[in-house]
Design a protein around this motif. Structure first.
Motif, PDB file in Angstrom:
ATOM      1  N   ASP A 122       5.321  99.576  70.132  1.00 21.77           N
ATOM      2  CA  ASP A 122       6.348  98.687  69.593  1.00 21.77           C
ATOM      3  C   ASP A 122       5.706  97.507  68.867  1.00 21.77           C
ATOM      4  O   ASP A 122       6.171  97.086  67.796  1.00 21.77           O
ATOM      5  N   MET A 123       4.623  96.978  69.429  1.00 24.55           N
ATOM      6  CA  MET A 123       3.920  95.877  68.769  1.00 24.55           C
ATOM      7  C   MET A 123       3.333  96.336  67.429  1.00 24.55           C
ATOM      8  O   MET A 123       3.378  95.595  66.435  1.00 24.55           O
ATOM      9  N   PHE A 124       2.807  97.556  67.389  1.00 23.70           N
ATOM     10  CA  PHE A 124       2.238  98.078  66.144  1.00 23.70           C
ATOM     11  C   PHE A 124       3.328  98.299  65.094  1.00 23.70           C
ATOM     12  O   PHE A 124       3.125  98.015  63.903  1.00 23.70           O
ATOM     13  N   ALA A 125       4.496  98.770  65.526  1.00 24.83           N
ATOM     14  CA  ALA A 125       5.605  98.940  64.582  1.00 24.83           C
ATOM     15  C   ALA A 125       6.014  97.591  63.995  1.00 24.83           C
ATOM     16  O   ALA A 125       6.287  97.480  62.789  1.00 24.83           O
ATOM     17  N   PHE A 126       6.039  96.541  64.838  1.00 25.82           N
ATOM     18  CA  PHE A 126       6.331  95.176  64.377  1.00 25.82           C
ATOM     19  C   PHE A 126       5.279  94.739  63.359  1.00 25.82           C
ATOM     20  O   PHE A 126       5.603  94.187  62.297  1.00 25.82           O
ATOM     21  N   HIS A 127       4.026  94.973  63.669  1.00 30.58           N
ATOM     22  CA  HIS A 127       2.901  94.594  62.799  1.00 30.58           C
ATOM     23  C   HIS A 127       3.053  95.229  61.418  1.00 30.58           C
ATOM     24  O   HIS A 127       2.917  94.557  60.380  1.00 30.58           O
ATOM     25  N   ARG A 129       5.828  96.570  60.108  1.00 26.30           N
ATOM     26  CA  ARG A 129       7.094  96.158  59.478  1.00 26.30           C
ATOM     27  C   ARG A 129       6.956  94.802  58.799  1.00 26.30           C
ATOM     28  O   ARG A 129       7.531  94.566  57.731  1.00 26.30           O
ATOM     29  N   LYS A 130       6.176  93.916  59.385  1.00 23.81           N
ATOM     30  CA  LYS A 130       5.982  92.574  58.828  1.00 23.81           C
ATOM     31  C   LYS A 130       4.895  92.533  57.761  1.00 23.81           C
ATOM     32  O   LYS A 130       4.746  91.519  57.066  1.00 23.81           O
ATOM     33  N   GLY A 131       4.124  93.600  57.628  1.00 24.78           N
ATOM     34  CA  GLY A 131       3.005  93.570  56.695  1.00 24.78           C
ATOM     35  C   GLY A 131       1.955  92.567  57.102  1.00 24.78           C
ATOM     36  O   GLY A 131       1.316  91.921  56.244  1.00 24.78           O
ATOM     37  N   ALA A 132       1.727  92.439  58.396  1.00 25.25           N
ATOM     38  CA  ALA A 132       0.832  91.404  58.916  1.00 25.25           C
ATOM     39  C   ALA A 132      -0.631  91.788  58.751  1.00 25.25           C
ATOM     40  O   ALA A 132      -0.996  92.965  58.799  1.00 25.25           O
ATOM     41  N   LYS A 133      -1.453  90.775  58.579  1.00 21.69           N
ATOM     42  CA  LYS A 133      -2.900  90.948  58.669  1.00 21.69           C
ATOM     43  C   LYS A 133      -3.367  90.794  60.123  1.00 21.69           C
ATOM     44  O   LYS A 133      -4.359  91.398  60.528  1.00 21.69           O
ATOM     45  N   ALA A 134      -2.651  89.962  60.862  1.00 21.82           N
ATOM     46  CA  ALA A 134      -2.951  89.758  62.272  1.00 21.82           C
ATOM     47  C   ALA A 134      -1.640  89.538  63.021  1.00 21.82           C
ATOM     48  O   ALA A 134      -0.784  88.781  62.558  1.00 21.82           O
ATOM     49  N   THR A 135      -1.495  90.217  64.144  1.00 23.57           N
ATOM     50  CA  THR A 135      -0.341  90.008  65.011  1.00 23.57           C
ATOM     51  C   THR A 135      -0.848  89.635  66.391  1.00 23.57           C
ATOM     52  O   THR A 135      -1.718  90.315  66.955  1.00 23.57           O
ATOM     53  N   ILE A 136      -0.307  88.550  66.920  1.00 23.42           N
ATOM     54  CA  ILE A 136      -0.723  88.005  68.212  1.00 23.42           C
ATOM     55  C   ILE A 136       0.396  88.231  69.211  1.00 23.42           C
ATOM     56  O   ILE A 136       1.539  87.816  68.991  1.00 23.42           O
ATOM     57  N   ALA A 177      -1.216  85.634  74.318  1.00 26.98           N
ATOM     58  CA  ALA A 177      -1.395  86.514  75.467  1.00 26.98           C
ATOM     59  C   ALA A 177      -2.741  87.222  75.468  1.00 26.98           C
ATOM     60  O   ALA A 177      -3.010  88.031  76.359  1.00 26.98           O
ATOM     61  N   GLY A 178      -3.594  86.949  74.468  1.00 29.86           N
ATOM     62  CA  GLY A 178      -4.914  87.554  74.458  1.00 29.86           C
ATOM     63  C   GLY A 178      -4.922  89.014  74.054  1.00 29.86           C
ATOM     64  O   GLY A 178      -5.849  89.752  74.399  1.00 29.86           O
ATOM     65  N   ILE A 179      -3.894  89.438  73.299  1.00 33.39           N
ATOM     66  CA  ILE A 179      -3.805  90.815  72.793  1.00 33.39           C
ATOM     67  C   ILE A 179      -3.443  90.718  71.318  1.00 33.39           C
ATOM     68  O   ILE A 179      -2.467  90.061  70.955  1.00 33.39           O
ATOM     69  N   TYR A 180      -4.240  91.368  70.467  1.00 33.63           N
ATOM     70  CA  TYR A 180      -4.069  91.234  69.024  1.00 33.63           C
ATOM     71  C   TYR A 180      -4.093  92.606  68.354  1.00 33.63           C
ATOM     72  O   TYR A 180      -4.759  93.530  68.824  1.00 33.63           O
ATOM     73  N   ILE A 181      -3.365  92.705  67.244  1.00 31.09           N
ATOM     74  CA  ILE A 181      -3.527  93.825  66.320  1.00 31.09           C
ATOM     75  C   ILE A 181      -4.016  93.243  65.000  1.00 31.09           C
ATOM     76  O   ILE A 181      -3.396  92.312  64.459  1.00 31.09           O
ATOM     77  N   GLY A 210      -3.087  81.376  53.791  1.00 29.58           N
ATOM     78  CA  GLY A 210      -1.774  81.925  53.473  1.00 29.58           C
ATOM     79  C   GLY A 210      -1.602  83.382  53.859  1.00 29.58           C
ATOM     80  O   GLY A 210      -0.649  84.047  53.416  1.00 29.58           O
ATOM     81  N   GLU A 211      -2.503  83.909  54.671  1.00 31.56           N
ATOM     82  CA  GLU A 211      -2.395  85.300  55.102  1.00 31.56           C
ATOM     83  C   GLU A 211      -1.250  85.449  56.119  1.00 31.56           C
ATOM     84  O   GLU A 211      -0.971  84.523  56.890  1.00 31.56           O
ATOM     85  N   PRO A 212      -0.581  86.601  56.121  1.00 31.42           N
ATOM     86  CA  PRO A 212       0.540  86.803  57.048  1.00 31.42           C
ATOM     87  C   PRO A 212       0.054  87.035  58.481  1.00 31.42           C
ATOM     88  O   PRO A 212      -0.534  88.068  58.798  1.00 31.42           O
ATOM     89  N   VAL A 213       0.271  86.034  59.329  1.00 33.55           N
ATOM     90  CA  VAL A 213      -0.069  86.105  60.755  1.00 33.55           C
ATOM     91  C   VAL A 213       1.240  85.985  61.527  1.00 33.55           C
ATOM     92  O   VAL A 213       2.012  85.041  61.310  1.00 33.55           O
ATOM     93  N   TYR A 214       1.490  86.939  62.422  1.00 39.00           N
ATOM     94  CA  TYR A 214       2.771  86.987  63.128  1.00 39.00           C
ATOM     95  C   TYR A 214       2.562  86.946  64.633  1.00 39.00           C
ATOM     96  O   TYR A 214       1.497  87.319  65.149  1.00 39.00           O
TER      97      TYR A 214
END
Length: 350
Positions: A122-127, A129-136, A177-181, A210-214
């Motif tokens: 689910d976290m990866f799908a969010f990542h 969907r948002k076009g993120a470079k980093a998701t925390i 939470a110390g977990i990143y994609i 300005g990179e997308p971090v979510y």
């Protein structure tokens, strides 16, 4: 929870010296500390495998040979393991940079002292969907003042990071939470062979660029087992079925699990949940009230009382001793009639 819709690889940060867990980590790497009599790192690897990740890189620094000797190539756990060993501590982001040769696509990073049931698919799908470079991953806490707080906008994009804010300056109760994609190109911003952190280095830099971090919010189970109190709590939570480990199945709420070569005097009283490993000896009129974990070769002398304790390998408890909310390291001895409440005894180093 197993799914192909997850990154193919993960990095687990297991290079720290476990200073917050001392004296338990004197001579033993934190990831090798037993949780329900299995090294904590085995639980983490099993979690990743359950999520669908079968290739994991272990970022090592402190006593790396102990971890490498135990895990080998990972085949015994049904996974493929690789190692990235630091000759001097490189920090969270620097440790991942040191493993860059393995990371050619989107990957997951986990702090090595986190136990969670977060749904990585689910976290990866969010990542994506948002076009993120980093998701925390973000977890909610009542008092965030001891943590790194992450402030996001209405769609989850990170606005800023606030490290250990004062009570009147808390922007959010959602903490790192110390977990990143991460996308592999984010590592281009991490200097090689020097100490560099995600928390106050790479992530703030990505915001400046300005990179997308979510931030991905979740309210599931999350525990940082980096202190003796939290370490004991994790063992008790898993034994009491407040949370389940992907490594161990078949537990029941008040179950008593003994290996076949355990010796228990008929007059002993055991109230579960409890795990009693091989070669343990439990004497006359001993009282055990779970959650209790006993490692291999422990000896509990007559009329001793144990409640909410974790004993590592080869612990000797003297006659009439009383222990409550304690963690006792390998080969340690507790004197007869001693009373230990909320105590930690370090392993006896050979």
């Amino acid at each position: 929870m197993r799914s192909s819709a997850v990154p193919q690889k993960a990095v687990i940060l297991v290079g720290g010296e476990g200073t917050r867990l001392r004296p338990l980590t004197n001579g033993i790497p934190k990831p090798m500390m037993p949780v329900l009599n299995r090294p904590f790192l085995e639980h983490t690897i099993a979690y990743l495998r359950q999520c669908g990740i079968d290739f994991t890189i272990l970022a090592l620094s402190y006593l790396p040979e102990v971890i490498q000797a135990h895990f080998g190539d990972g085949s015994k756990l049904g996974v493929q393991l690789a190692y990235a060993v630091e000759h001097s501590p490189l920090g969270t982001a620097g440790a991942v940079k040191n493993a860059e040769r393995y990371l050619d696509s989107t990957f997951v990073v986990l702090n090595g002292d986190i136990f969670t049931n977060l749904d990585l698919a689910d976290m990866f799908a969010f990542h994506r969907r948002k076009g993120a470079k980093a998701t925390i991953a973000l977890t909610y806490v009542d008092n965030p003042c001891a943590f790194g707080v992450v402030e996001t906008d209405d769609v989850g994009r990170v606005r800023r990071f606030v490290e250990k804010p004062k009570p009147d300056q808390v922007p959010s109760n959602w903490i790192n939470a110390g977990i990143y994609i991460l996308e592999p190109e984010t590592l281009e911003h991490v200097p090689a062979d020097r100490h560099y952190m995600f928390e106050n280095g790479l992530f703030p830099l990505l915001l400046e660029l300005g990179e997308p971090v979510y931030g991905y919010r979740f309210r599931g189970y999350w525990l940082d087992m980096g202190t003796p109190e939290k370490y004991l709590c994790l063992n008790c939570d898993l034994l009491s079925l407040k949370e389940k480990s992907a490594l161990i199945s078949g537990l029941s709420k008040d179950g008593i699990y003994c290996d076949g070569d355990v010796t228990i005097h008929p007059s002993a009283q055991i109230v579960g949940p409890a795990i009693i490993a091989s070669r343990c000896q439990i004497g006359r009129k001993v009282h055990i009230k779970g959650p209790v974990v006993m490692g291999p070769g422990c000896s509990i002398a007559d009329e001793a009382s144990l409640e909410e304790v974790v004993l590592w390998r080869g612990v000797n408890i003297g006659a009439g001793a009383i222990l409550k909310q304690c963690v006792i390291g390998d080969e340690a001895e507790v004197e007869a009639r001693a009373q230990l409440i909320n105590r930690v005894l370090p392993p006896r180093l050979s």
